[in-house]
Every structure is written in structure tokens, then in C-alpha cells.
Design an enzyme around this catalytic site. Structure first.
Site, PDB file in Angstrom:
ATOM      1  N   CYS A  64      -0.379  17.176 -18.246  1.00  0.00           N
ATOM      2  CA  CYS A  64       1.067  17.200 -18.375  1.00  0.00           C
ATOM      3  C   CYS A  64       1.478  18.526 -19.008  1.00  0.00           C
ATOM      4  CB  CYS A  64       1.628  16.080 -19.243  1.00  0.00           C
ATOM      5  SG  CYS A  64       1.141  14.445 -18.717  1.00  0.00           S
ATOM      6  N   ARG A  67       0.131  21.661 -14.147  1.00  0.00           N
ATOM      7  CA  ARG A  67      -0.522  20.741 -15.086  1.00  0.00           C
ATOM      8  C   ARG A  67      -0.323  19.279 -14.701  1.00  0.00           C
ATOM      9  NH1 ARG A  67      -1.695  23.467 -19.861  1.00  0.00           N
ATOM     10  NH2 ARG A  67      -1.841  21.518 -20.993  1.00  0.00           N
ATOM     11  N   TRP A 122       1.349  14.176 -15.429  1.00  0.00           N
ATOM     12  CA  TRP A 122       0.175  13.755 -14.673  1.00  0.00           C
ATOM     13  C   TRP A 122      -0.156  12.371 -15.237  1.00  0.00           C
ATOM     14  CZ3 TRP A 122      -4.977  12.371 -15.496  1.00  0.00           C
ATOM     15  CH2 TRP A 122      -5.796  12.394 -14.366  1.00  0.00           C
ATOM     16  N   ASN A 125       2.190  15.423 -24.374  1.00  0.00           N
ATOM     17  CA  ASN A 125       1.045  15.777 -23.523  1.00  0.00           C
ATOM     18  C   ASN A 125      -0.195  15.280 -24.264  1.00  0.00           C
ATOM     19  OD1 ASN A 125      -0.756  18.890 -23.138  1.00  0.00           O
ATOM     20  ND2 ASN A 125      -0.976  17.032 -22.002  1.00  0.00           N
ATOM     21  N   GLY A 126      -0.942  14.393 -23.614  1.00  0.00           N
ATOM     22  CA  GLY A 126      -2.150  13.889 -24.263  1.00  0.00           C
ATOM     23  C   GLY A 126      -2.240  12.387 -24.090  1.00  0.00           C
ATOM     24  N   GLU A 130     -19.460  24.649  -4.512  1.00  0.00           N
ATOM     25  CA  GLU A 130     -18.111  25.182  -4.712  1.00  0.00           C
ATOM     26  C   GLU A 130     -17.328  25.178  -3.391  1.00  0.00           C
ATOM     27  OE1 GLU A 130     -16.305  25.567  -7.117  1.00  0.00           O
ATOM     28  OE2 GLU A 130     -14.776  27.029  -6.601  1.00  0.00           O
ATOM     29  N   LYS A 147     -13.835  23.117  -2.978  1.00  0.00           N
ATOM     30  CA  LYS A 147     -12.576  23.747  -2.555  1.00  0.00           C
ATOM     31  C   LYS A 147     -11.979  22.970  -1.389  1.00  0.00           C
ATOM     32  CE  LYS A 147     -11.823  25.592  -5.264  1.00  0.00           C
ATOM     33  NZ  LYS A 147     -12.447  25.863  -6.508  1.00  0.00           N
ATOM     34  N   GLU A 166     -10.602  19.561  -2.561  1.00  0.00           N
ATOM     35  CA  GLU A 166      -9.436  19.684  -3.432  1.00  0.00           C
ATOM     36  C   GLU A 166      -8.154  19.936  -2.661  1.00  0.00           C
ATOM     37  OE1 GLU A 166     -10.486  21.622  -7.692  1.00  0.00           O
ATOM     38  OE2 GLU A 166     -10.905  22.914  -5.996  1.00  0.00           O
ATOM     39  N   HIS A 206     -33.574  13.974   3.262  1.00  0.00           N
ATOM     40  CA  HIS A 206     -33.809  12.790   2.436  1.00  0.00           C
ATOM     41  C   HIS A 206     -32.583  11.889   2.386  1.00  0.00           C
ATOM     42  CE1 HIS A 206     -37.663  14.402   1.337  1.00  0.00           C
ATOM     43  NE2 HIS A 206     -37.101  15.530   0.944  1.00  0.00           N
ATOM     44  N   LYS A 266      -4.354  21.504 -13.091  1.00  0.00           N
ATOM     45  CA  LYS A 266      -5.204  22.651 -13.373  1.00  0.00           C
ATOM     46  C   LYS A 266      -5.871  22.548 -14.730  1.00  0.00           C
ATOM     47  CE  LYS A 266      -5.737  27.428 -12.615  1.00  0.00           C
ATOM     48  NZ  LYS A 266      -6.809  27.140 -11.659  1.00  0.00           N
TER      49      LYS A 266
HETATM   50  C1  G6P Z   1      -9.590  20.848 -13.156  1.00  0.00           C
HETATM   51  C2  G6P Z   1      -9.207  21.884 -12.132  1.00  0.00           C
HETATM   52  C3  G6P Z   1     -10.469  22.588 -11.628  1.00  0.00           C
HETATM   53  C4  G6P Z   1     -11.251  23.161 -12.787  1.00  0.00           C
HETATM   54  C5  G6P Z   1     -11.594  22.080 -13.824  1.00  0.00           C
HETATM   55  C6  G6P Z   1     -12.194  22.665 -15.088  1.00  0.00           C
HETATM   56  O1  G6P Z   1     -10.265  19.807 -12.543  1.00  0.00           O
HETATM   57  O2  G6P Z   1      -8.523  21.294 -11.063  1.00  0.00           O
HETATM   58  O3  G6P Z   1     -10.095  23.646 -10.762  1.00  0.00           O
HETATM   59  O4  G6P Z   1     -12.426  23.738 -12.323  1.00  0.00           O
HETATM   60  O5  G6P Z   1     -10.388  21.401 -14.203  1.00  0.00           O
HETATM   61  O6  G6P Z   1     -11.224  23.475 -15.705  1.00  0.00           O
HETATM   62  P1  G6P Z   1     -11.542  24.577 -16.774  1.00  0.00           P
HETATM   63  O7  G6P Z   1     -10.203  25.064 -17.238  1.00  0.00           O
HETATM   64  O8  G6P Z   1     -12.306  23.897 -17.874  1.00  0.00           O
HETATM   65  O9  G6P Z   1     -12.344  25.618 -16.120  1.00  0.00           O
END
Ligand code: G6P
Length: 627
Positions: A2, A27, A74, A100-101, A499, A503, A506, A522, A622
Site C-alpha cells: 500500500c 505499491r 494492496w 500501510n502495513g 527470471e 517476467k 508477472e 525427470h 512493487k
Molecule cells: C515484489 C516485486 C518483485 C520483486 C520482489 C522483491 O514481488 O513484484 O519484482 O522482485 O518484490 O522486491 P525487492 O524490493 O526486495 O527486490
């Protein structure tokens, strides 16, 4: 997660709050709301869904209030519905709170308040806060005192902002383990979960610390601890520039951030590589200026890396480098797992937290618990904490002994791209520094790796210049009908397969799994048919032939094969792959930074062609500041 924002000053608060929320929307974007104070009333407007819904609601309203708070949500407790949107009000609607929290003991507090005949309008944990403040306000006329007493009852990690209809010149904020930054303008003051929200108005900022409460008035800011003792703190001026948070002509932030990667790598190299270091001169100083003191680097027996999401993938590349180049046994854990199943304590361990935001709750808590459990042990067991982060002023920076600042600039797209590349650079630098200090590889080898790293910016530019159109065209083939992808890679490029898959999941919502190429047989190979494309990261080097064989096995099951490889083995690659994403020739040890770029672009174009919200994918945020 949030985002919260607050304003008090001489301008109309609504516009400032909304533009602040726009910059915080990464956020969370389940709902948004603002509360302003004007003519002895709290005016609260909220809307479910993204910010434009709130904007629409506000379109025909006139509001001259000069104080207010805002929130983008969020959802944690309670569905993403309007009645759960913040701000939350007390019963007489004269007091508003954003949070937030998570308030962990909210159920107990809620029951207590319900027994006093308070009616709740939401299912959120936050709503206990305005009701509790109101209870304490009946004993004291001071909003500050009532908030202090309320905070003493709250358990959890939170940041709050509060306004009251009877106090039109007072905005009160508090922080307990969730980020909160204050901004200082001329006769106006701001608060926000992230400085990006206030950067267009001021670059003079102060990070509130855990256990601090601040009173913002048009005349200034007073900071106290939770017990009421006045604190003396000084703001600082940022060198960040508001243009960095604009799209600058790109369709999405993610695309802009992919294109910023060459510059980010250049900045990292300029910042950390010592230009005077030459392997053949037997220098008596490190090739890398990370500023690490001997207590962090000497006699290391073990390194443990803790991270989440994309940062965890960078950590896996880090493990490869720290073991293969610096020769130090390294483990990598998800921070969220490590918290509840920490590994046995090993002496002389360096613990590294990797987080671009510096605010990920699990990563911070894992590092704090590591510090705490080693605190009473003899010196060789004491915690040595290092952070690799893109936010030098973040919470993680405050709990670690030292940080490696990745200097990637603000990243707005929820899917991390340039910060991943910058974190990976951080691991190259750390491995080279430790390798030099321990002489685990000869200096000439260190020199070769540095020379290879210096080519990375122009090599990424080559990929962007020569591959962009082909990748976009290829992406069209996967925007309908395809529901699953498999990514494979080995060795230092297995994290790139992970990764690439992350991506794609996501931002395009296509299911994707990554496997070490040798593990396909396997189990996952059973999934393959002509509707499941396989992306093989096949960079020339020690495992190239193995990956090609594993790719052939997939091809034999009718899978469409996409290869990420160099032109070096063009004939063989053309024979193996249906589609090739070509990257420049590169040493295997450095190859992950190049191999990831076409995969970022492929995911980006698939999502963009599908018309999805690339920068703010559903359900994600994020900065994950809740557990
Ligand atoms: C969220 C974001 C990801 C990120 C992860 C860790 O899930 O959507 O893109 O990699 O948090 O975030 P950080 O700020 O700890 O790298």
C-alpha cells in the site's frame, strides 16, 4: 504494501494527493481514497480499483482544503471493495486514518471496541485505529497524545497518517517498520511511503525511523519518539531528479527501464571499478572500491544470501560467482523461508540481503533475526550484514553494516528489470573484491572479468538495436492460445531461465516454469507438446552442449524451441532452434547479464500486445512491506 501520502500547506491538497498516489500506485492498486479537512469537516472520497476511478469521482467536485491524506491499497484484510478502501473514519466521521502495513492484533482490538458498541464499516485491520484514537481523545484533548496511546496498543509493522476535523492545521504520522518519508517545502510539508510521491514538490527529505511520530503543521515538523520525547533530526537534499520518474516517450516504464540498462551498468562500473588497477602491475589494492572493511571480508568461511522474487534470482547468480570466483561456500534462501527455518549457525559468516526497494518485509525481518540470534555469541559468530539495494536511504540500509548501492535510479515498473541487472553487477563486484583479497583466482583472471564487464553496456545496446523488432514480431505468436511456457538453463544461466519465466508470469499471465535443463527429463518433459514453447538459455561455455542436448529432447516432443544464444554456433543453433534470440559473443561467466535482456523484451512485448497493464500487473505490488 500500500502507499500512503499526506499534505499540509498552502496549495489545494487534493491535486497533490492524487498526483502522489499516482506515483505510489506501483505499491498496490486495489482501491484508492483521500480525506481532506475543510470548514470543520472531513471530506472522504474512495473508489474501488485503480486510481482513475477515484479521479473520475473527484472530477466534478471543488475542494480547496489545504490538508489531507491519501492511500492506494494492496488488499490484505478484506476484499478489494470500496468499503475496505482507506481512509478509514471514526464513528462521527471527523477523524480519518490511512495505514500501510498490518495490525496483527486487530481482532482482539476490534472485539474490545465492538463490546463498547462501536460499529465497524469494513473488514480491514486498519479500522481499529480511528476508533481507538477516538476513545483516547475522550480522555485527552490532544490528538498527538491520543495517537501515542493508540500506537501503544498496536502490534505489527505499520505506517499511519491521521487528520481530524477539529485540527485543520495538524497532520500526524507515525512509523513502525513500514517506510515513511517526510518532505520539506516552503510553508508546506509532505509525507509518503516513498519519496517518489513527493519528489516533484521537494528534494529535501527525512526518513522517519521506527518508533517515531511526527506532527506536521504549516509552520514546521516536530518529531517525537513513541514515548513522547522530542527528537532532533535533520533533513537532507536528494540529488534525484523528477524527470527520472517520467516515461520519457516510452509506452511503458518497463520498456524505458529495459532501455536504461546500458547506462545503469556504466554507472555501476564507473562507481565501483578502480580505473587505475592493472592486473600486470601487481597492485596492492582491490580492483573494486566497495568500501568493505576487513571485519566484513576477512576470514570468511561462509556467505548466506537472503532475498525475494527477482532479487533472489540475482542472488543465485551471486552464489555461482562467490563460489566459482571467490571460492567461498555460499547458500541462498528465500527470506520468507529463512525467517522460520534459519540455517545452523556457522562462524565467520557474511549475510547479504538483496532487495531493490530496501523495504521488503521478509528480507528485513530475516536480517534482523540473523543479527538477534547471533548477538550473544562469541565474536566469530557475530552477524556481519551487507545489503545490495537500490535505495541507499531505505530500511535495509539502516540495519546493515554496509550497503552496495546499485545506482539503478528509480524503477517504477512492477516487474524488475534494470535493478536486477544492477544487483547482478553488485555480485560481480563483491566476488571480484573478495577474490582479490583472498587471491582465489590470479590477478590476470580478475582483469579479464573486468574487461568483459566493461563491454556489457555496448553489448546490451547491440541487443536493443538489433533484436527489438524481431522479438516484438516473435511475441505475436504467443499472445493467443499459448497457456504454458518452459524455460531451461544450466549453471550460471539457470537463474536467467527462472527470471525469464518470472517476467512472463508477472506481466503476461502466461504460466511459465523454469528448470535446470538437465532436470527436464525427470518430470516436466511430460508437459511438452506443440502448445508448450520451450525457451533454452544456451550460452556458449561449459554446459552449452548439455543444454543443446536437453533442448533437442524437448524438440523431439514437438515443442517449439526458442534459443537465447550467440552467433558463434550459428549453424548448430539454426539446426536446433525454431527461433533464435541472438546476443553478442561473451564469456560464460558474464553471459547472464546479456541473456536476460531478450527475455525481458519477449515478456514485455507479449504483455503489451495482449493489451495488459505491463507496469502494474494484477495482484502484484512493487514493494512488499507485509509478510
Ligand atoms: C515484489 C516485486 C518483485 C520483486 C520482489 C522483491 O514481488 O513484484 O519484482 O522482485 O518484490 O522486491 P525487492 O524490493 O526486495 O527486490
Amino acid at each position: 504494501m500500500c502507499g500512503i501520502v499526506g499534505y499540509i500547506g498552502t496549495q489545494a491538497a487534493t491535486d497533490i494527493l492524487i498526483s502522489g498516489l499516482e506515483r505510489l500506485e506501483y505499491r498496490g492498486y486495489d482501491s484508492a481514497g483521500i480525506a481532506t479537512v475543510e470548514e470543520g469537516q472531513v471530506n472522504c472520497v474512495k473508489a474501488k480499483g485503480k486510481l482513475f476511478n477515484l479521479r473520475e469521482k473527484l472530477e466534478h467536485t471543488i475542494n480547496h482544503a489545504q490538508i489531507g491524506i491519501g492511500h492506494t491499497r494492496w488488499a490484505t484484510h478484506g476484499k478489494p471493495e470500496e468499503h475496505n478502501a482507506h481512509p478509514h473514519l471514526n464513528t462521527d466521521r471527523r477523524l480519518a486514518v490511512v495505514q500501510n502495513g498490518i495490525i496483527e492484533n486487530y481482532l482482539e482490538l476490534k472485539e474490545e471496541l465492538i463490546s463498547k458498541k462501536i460499529e465497524f464499516r469494513s473488514e480491514t485491520d486498519t479500522e481499529v485505529i480511528p476508533h481507538l484514537i477516538t476513545q483516547f481523545l475522550t480522555d485527552s484533548n490532544s490528538l498527538m497524545t491520543a495517537i501515542q496511546k493508540t500506537i501503544a496498543r498496536l502490534e505489527g509493522a505499520f505506517a499511519i497518517a491521521v487528520v481530524h476535523a477539529d485540527n485543520p492545521y495538524e497532520l500526524i504520522v507515525a512509523r513502525q517498520q513500514a517506510p515513511l518519508v517526510l518532505g520539506f517545502g516552503q510553508g508546506e510539508f509532505f509525507c509518503a511511503s516513498d519519496m517518489t510521491a513527493i519528489l516533484p514538490h521537494t528534494r529535501t527529505i527525512l526518513n522517519l525511523e521506527n518508533g517515531e511520530i511526527a506532527r506536521l503543521t504549516p509552520l514546521g515538523v516536530e518529531i517525537y519518539d513513541f514515548e513522547g520525547a522530542r527528537m532532533s533530526r535533520f533533513p537532507r537534499t536528494l540529488d534525484w531528479n523528477p524527470v527520472q520518474v517520467e516515461k520519457q516517450g516510452f509506452r511503458h516504464y518497463m520498456l524505458k527501464e529495459i532501455y536504461e540498462q546500458p547506462a545503469v551498468v556504466r554507472t555501476c562500473l564507473d562507481t565501483y571499478i578502480n580505473p587505475n588497477w592493472h592486473a600486470d602491475e601487481n597492485p596492492d589494492y582491490s580492483p573494486v572500491n566497495l568500501g568493505l572493511t576487513p571485519n566484513l571480508t576477512d576470514n570468511l568461511e561462509h556467505i548466506q544470501v537472503l532475498a525475494c522474487g527477482t532479487s533472489w534470482h540475482a542472488a543465485l547468480i551471486g552464489k555461482y560467482l562467490l563460489e566459482q570466483v571467490a571460492g567461498i561456500p555460499t547458500t541462498v534462501d528465500y527470506a520468507s523461508e529463512f525467517r522460520y527455518s534459519p540455517k545452523p549457525i556457522i562462524s565467520n559468516t557474511l549475510t547479504i540481503g538483496v532487495t531493490q526497494s530496501g523495504e521488503t518485509a521478509d528480507t528485513i525481518a530475516a536480517l534482523e533475526s540473523e543479527r538477534a540470534r547471533r548477538a550473544d555469541l562469541e565474536p566469530k559468530f557475530q552477524a556481519k550484514l551487507l545489503a545490495i539495494t537500490n535505495r541507499a536511504e531505505s530500511s535495509i540500509a539502516q540495519i546493515c553494516d554496509r550497503i552496495i548501492d546499485t545506482h539503478a535510479g528509480i524503477e517504477i515498473g512492477v516487474a524488475a528489470t534494470k535493478t536486477f541487472v544492477a544487483q547482478t553487477m553488485g555480485f560481480y563486484f563483491l566476488s571480484l573484491d573478495l577474490a582479490y583479497r583472498r587471491q582465489s583466482v590470479p590477478n590476470y583472471k580478475i582483469g579479464e572479468i573486468i574487461a568483459g564487464l566493461r563491454h556489457i553496456p555496448s553489448q546490451i545496446e547491440t541487443i536493443l538495436d538489433t533484436q527489438a523488432d524481431a522479438i516484438e514480431e516473435l511475441a505475436h505468436d504467443f499472445t493467443t492460445e499459448i497457456e504454458d511456457f518452459i524455460f531451461i538453463g544450466r549453471g550460471i544461466n539457470f537463474p536467467i531461465a527462472l527470471e525469464g519465466a518470472l517476467k512472463l508470469k508477472e506481466i503476461s499471465y502466461i504460466h511459465a516454469e523454469a528448470y535446470p535443463a538437465g532436470e527436464m527429463k525427470h518430470g516436466p518433459i511430460a508437459l511438452l507438446d506443440n502448445k508448450v514453447p520451450v525457451v533454452a538459455v544456451a550460452m556458449p561455455g561449459s554446459v552449452y552442449d548439455k543444454v543443446i542436448s536437453n533442448a533437442q529432447e524437448a524438440k523431439a516432443r514437438d515443442a517449439r524451441l526458442i534459443g537465447v544464444t550467440t552467433a558463434m554456433n550459428a549453424t548448430e543453433a539454426a539446426h536446433t532452434f525454431d527461433d533464435i534470440l541472438t546476443v553478442p559473443e561473451v564469456d560464460e561467466l558474464i553471459s547472464p547479464i546479456l541473456a536476460v535482456v531478450p527475455l525481458q523484451m519477449l515478456s514485455y512485448h507479449i504483455a503489451a500486445i495482449k493489451g495488459l497493464d505491463v507496469d502494474q500487473p494484477r495482484n502484484l505490488a512493487k514493494s512488499v512491506t507485509v509478510e
